[in-house]
Design an enzyme around this catalytic site. Sequence first.
Site, short mmCIF file in Angstrom:
data_model
loop_
_atom_site.label_atom_id
_atom_site.label_comp_id
_atom_site.label_asym_id
_atom_site.label_seq_id
_atom_site.Cartn_x
_atom_site.Cartn_y
_atom_site.Cartn_z
N ASP A 90 0.71 -1.39 -0.04
CA ASP A 90 0.69 -0.35 0.20
C ASP A 90 0.90 1.36 0.28
O ASP A 90 1.88 1.52 0.22
CB ASP A 90 -1.15 -0.43 0.97
CG ASP A 90 -2.27 0.46 0.38
OD1 ASP A 90 -2.33 1.30 0.05
OD2 ASP A 90 -3.65 -0.07 1.09
N HIS A 91 0.33 2.43 0.33
CA HIS A 91 0.81 3.63 0.18
C HIS A 91 2.14 3.82 1.00
O HIS A 91 1.89 3.79 2.53
CB HIS A 91 0.35 4.29 0.21
CG HIS A 91 -1.04 4.95 1.66
ND1 HIS A 91 -0.79 5.50 2.77
CD2 HIS A 91 -2.02 3.93 2.07
CE1 HIS A 91 -0.52 5.52 3.79
NE2 HIS A 91 -1.91 4.81 3.44
N ASP A 92 2.81 4.17 0.73
CA ASP A 92 4.25 5.29 1.70
C ASP A 92 4.68 4.29 2.18
O ASP A 92 5.22 4.36 2.79
CB ASP A 92 3.38 6.45 2.74
CG ASP A 92 2.89 7.82 1.98
OD1 ASP A 92 3.93 8.17 1.20
OD2 ASP A 92 2.16 7.77 1.86
N GLY B 129 2.57 2.64 4.92
CA GLY B 129 3.76 3.49 5.41
C GLY B 129 4.90 2.40 6.65
O GLY B 129 5.54 2.54 6.93
#
Length: 193
Positions: free
Chosen positions: A121-123, A141
Amino acid sequence: MINIYGNGGHAKVISSALWNTHPKQIKFWDDESYENEVGDFDPYNNNIKGDWLIAIGNNKARKRISELLGNDCYITLIDESAILASNVKIGKGSQVLHGSIVQTDTIIGKHCIVNTGATVDHDCILGDFSFVGPNATLCGGVEIGEGTFIGAGAVVIPHVKIGKNCMIGAGAVVIKNLPDGITAYGNPVKIKL
């Protein structure tokens, strides 16, 4: 010509991912010749030109071979069925395989494997030579250290940091930060002593 170092199951997955774009332009190499179409290869005396991918799931072995071959000959493989956000950064020699999803602002180091159906997922940040197993999920994250292996179907909750050279078992649920060099498994994850 794309040279694939390795002749096991991961080499089959890589060749499958390459087949639509590079049919009949793939050559397999290994330390030993198992079949006629596999070339004998001595990585200490490599003078074979062309693009390379390392088809070895073992992170330490992949790193060793990459150092023997040098740093300028690797391509990045993104299977046509994988979905990557437009701003994902991905290092040379890395592989994002069939049906994987990599979301926005993720950084994937060099010689990483995001295996079949994995979700990043993101980051997220994946250190060099890390491995995300089939159907594993890294929530937003997450940071994975260099050389760390995330087993098939494992889940890492948001904003968790896993150190370098760790082994996370299949199906594990990682709910806390983990230090370098550990083996962990279970739901919730427990460090093997």
